[in-house]
Design a protein around this motif. Structure first.
Motif, PDB file in Angstrom:
ATOM      1  N   VAL A  44       1.100  -1.575   0.565  1.00  0.00           N
ATOM      2  CA  VAL A  44       0.099  -0.120  -0.052  1.00  0.00           C
ATOM      3  C   VAL A  44       1.446   1.407  -0.158  1.00  0.00           C
ATOM      4  CG1 VAL A  44      -1.618  -1.127   0.756  1.00  0.00           C
ATOM      5  CG2 VAL A  44      -0.270   0.026   2.499  1.00  0.00           C
ATOM      6  N   PHE A  45       0.293   2.240  -0.138  1.00  0.00           N
ATOM      7  CA  PHE A  45       1.185   3.822  -0.614  1.00  0.00           C
ATOM      8  C   PHE A  45       2.294   3.212  -1.051  1.00  0.00           C
ATOM      9  CE2 PHE A  45      -0.396   3.880   4.014  1.00  0.00           C
ATOM     10  CZ  PHE A  45      -1.710   3.727   4.069  1.00  0.00           C
ATOM     11  N   GLY A  46       2.237   2.411  -2.468  1.00  0.00           N
ATOM     12  CA  GLY A  46       3.027   2.346  -3.301  1.00  0.00           C
ATOM     13  C   GLY A  46       2.760   3.377  -4.914  1.00  0.00           C
ATOM     14  N   SER A  53      -0.356  11.300  -3.622  1.00  0.00           N
ATOM     15  CA  SER A  53      -1.434  12.355  -4.129  1.00  0.00           C
ATOM     16  C   SER A  53      -2.065  12.193  -2.568  1.00  0.00           C
ATOM     17  CB  SER A  53      -2.154  12.059  -5.362  1.00  0.00           C
ATOM     18  OG  SER A  53      -1.157  12.381  -6.002  1.00  0.00           O
ATOM     19  N   LEU A  54      -1.590  11.089  -1.358  1.00  0.00           N
ATOM     20  CA  LEU A  54      -1.627  11.269  -0.426  1.00  0.00           C
ATOM     21  C   LEU A  54      -1.514  11.756   0.474  1.00  0.00           C
ATOM     22  CD1 LEU A  54      -2.471   7.103  -0.648  1.00  0.00           C
ATOM     23  CD2 LEU A  54      -4.537   9.204  -1.035  1.00  0.00           C
ATOM     24  N   SER A  55      -2.617  12.442   2.057  1.00  0.00           N
ATOM     25  CA  SER A  55      -1.282  13.234   3.546  1.00  0.00           C
ATOM     26  C   SER A  55      -0.541  11.777   3.974  1.00  0.00           C
ATOM     27  CB  SER A  55      -2.592  14.282   4.005  1.00  0.00           C
ATOM     28  OG  SER A  55      -3.326  13.570   3.988  1.00  0.00           O
ATOM     29  N   ARG A 274      -6.990  11.514  -8.339  1.00  0.00           N
ATOM     30  CA  ARG A 274      -7.237  12.361  -8.021  1.00  0.00           C
ATOM     31  C   ARG A 274      -5.761  12.863  -9.154  1.00  0.00           C
ATOM     32  NH1 ARG A 274      -5.260  12.214  -1.611  1.00  0.00           N
ATOM     33  NH2 ARG A 274      -7.958  12.046  -0.953  1.00  0.00           N
ATOM     34  N   PRO A 275      -5.669  14.222  -9.339  1.00  0.00           N
ATOM     35  CA  PRO A 275      -4.979  15.102 -10.756  1.00  0.00           C
ATOM     36  C   PRO A 275      -3.505  15.178  -9.601  1.00  0.00           C
ATOM     37  CG  PRO A 275      -6.758  16.440  -9.778  1.00  0.00           C
ATOM     38  CD  PRO A 275      -6.654  15.412  -8.657  1.00  0.00           C
ATOM     39  N   PRO A 276      -2.865  15.070 -10.809  1.00  0.00           N
ATOM     40  CA  PRO A 276      -2.793  15.630 -12.188  1.00  0.00           C
ATOM     41  C   PRO A 276      -3.492  14.201 -12.857  1.00  0.00           C
ATOM     42  CG  PRO A 276      -0.443  15.010 -11.819  1.00  0.00           C
ATOM     43  CD  PRO A 276      -1.537  14.747  -9.883  1.00  0.00           C
TER      44      PRO A 276
END
Length: 302
Positions: A44-46, A53-55, A274-276
């Protein structure tokens, strides 16, 4: 030389969003549960999780939610690398506290040029600040995105300074010569190519498996191929995996993966990015789905 370790496939799990682009936590938990049931671990969070784009608070909250939902932390190697040491330490420490199998750590990627001395100092500060013998740190080499390569010289230096802590690397460079060099120079170091298409070349040299974007859509098939390694059935399974991978690589990977998951799961919300990034365009996305069907691809629904 083939590794004696169990071969693993880890999925950089896609992150689902609501229409307002807030994280859809229930869908994320359900998807990660499905990946594990298919035989995959969770990175996860790769990159393909849209991690950057995640805090930091979102990542910690999601990691805790997965554990609270009963998904084994031992199946997780979350991406914890951020540009700042304090944030990297905070996320890595929480992963260790929760019992995660490891942490996949990008190099700091904003200030350049980044020297081996500077990168060593960064990783050393993270390791020493986390201060846990349970930490298993996996380097993340993806220079086409970060602009910061992780050299074999740096790997050798980190292994000497932190034996037992610096455990492996994900090589997302796409440069087979680089992957091969790592496999040959560092026996026992867990090297994960970033594509299942490389398994037939990497496994004989001792690769640990793969951490692959397309493990989001064919986790069971990759796990099956790894189990079949060394048997007559491996070649046919590898050919199928490579065919599917090549179809996805012809398009923007994250929107393509999310479009296919949305179709397979019957949930259009999965198309949100999420952008971009922008959602997959129907002009090519439906063509991709048709090609996948023609190739015999079928995604198991949860």
């Amino acid at each position: 030389m083939q590794s004696t370790r169990p071969l693993k496939v880890l999925a950089p799990a896609l992150t689902p969003f609501h229409a307002d682009l807030s994280v859809n936590r229930p869908a994320f938990i359900a998807f990660c549960r499905w990946l594990v049931a298919q035989g995959a671990g969770l990175a996860v969070f790769g990159t393909n999780s849209e991690a950057n784009s995640l805090s930091l608070p979102e990542k910690i909250e999601l990691l805790e939610a997965l554990v609270d939902a009963g998904i084994p932390a031992s199946a997780m190697v979350p991406g914890t690398g951020l540009c700042s040491v304090p944030e990297t330490v905070a996320l890595t420490r929480r992963a260790v506290e929760l019992g995660c199998a490891g942490a996949l750590v990008l190099p700091p990627f904003y200030f350049k040029p980044a020297t081996d001395d500077g990168l060593f100092a960064h990783y050393a500060q993270v390791i020493e600040a986390v201060g846990s013998e349970r930490l298993k740190l996996y380097l993340y080499h993806i220079p086409q995105f970060t602009g910061v390569p992780i050299s074999c010289t740096l790997i050798e230096r980190l292994l000497k300074a932190y034996p037992g802590t610096v455990a492996g690397i994900k090589d997302s460079s796409g440069d087979w010569a680089n992957t091969e060099r790592m496999l040959r120079e560092f026996p026992g170091f867990e090297v994960f190519p970033a594509s299942e298409a490389l398994l037939e070349k990497a496994l004989p040299l001792g690769a640990a498996g793969c951490i692959s974007a397309t493990a989001n859509v064919q986790p069971g098939a990759i796990a099956q191929a790894l189990q079949a390694w060394g048997t007559p059935g491996f070649e046919a399974l590898q050919a199928q995996l490579k065919g599917v991978r090549s179809l996805f690589q012809a398009h923007p990977m994250i929107p393509a993966l999310k479009h296919v998951v949305a179709r397979a799961f019957g949930d259009e919300g999965w198309r949100h990015v999420r952008p971009p990034f922008v959602p997959a365009d129907a002009a090519w996305a439906e063509g991709l789905c048709a090609q996948l069907t023609q190739a015999g691809f079928r995604m198991e629904r949860p």
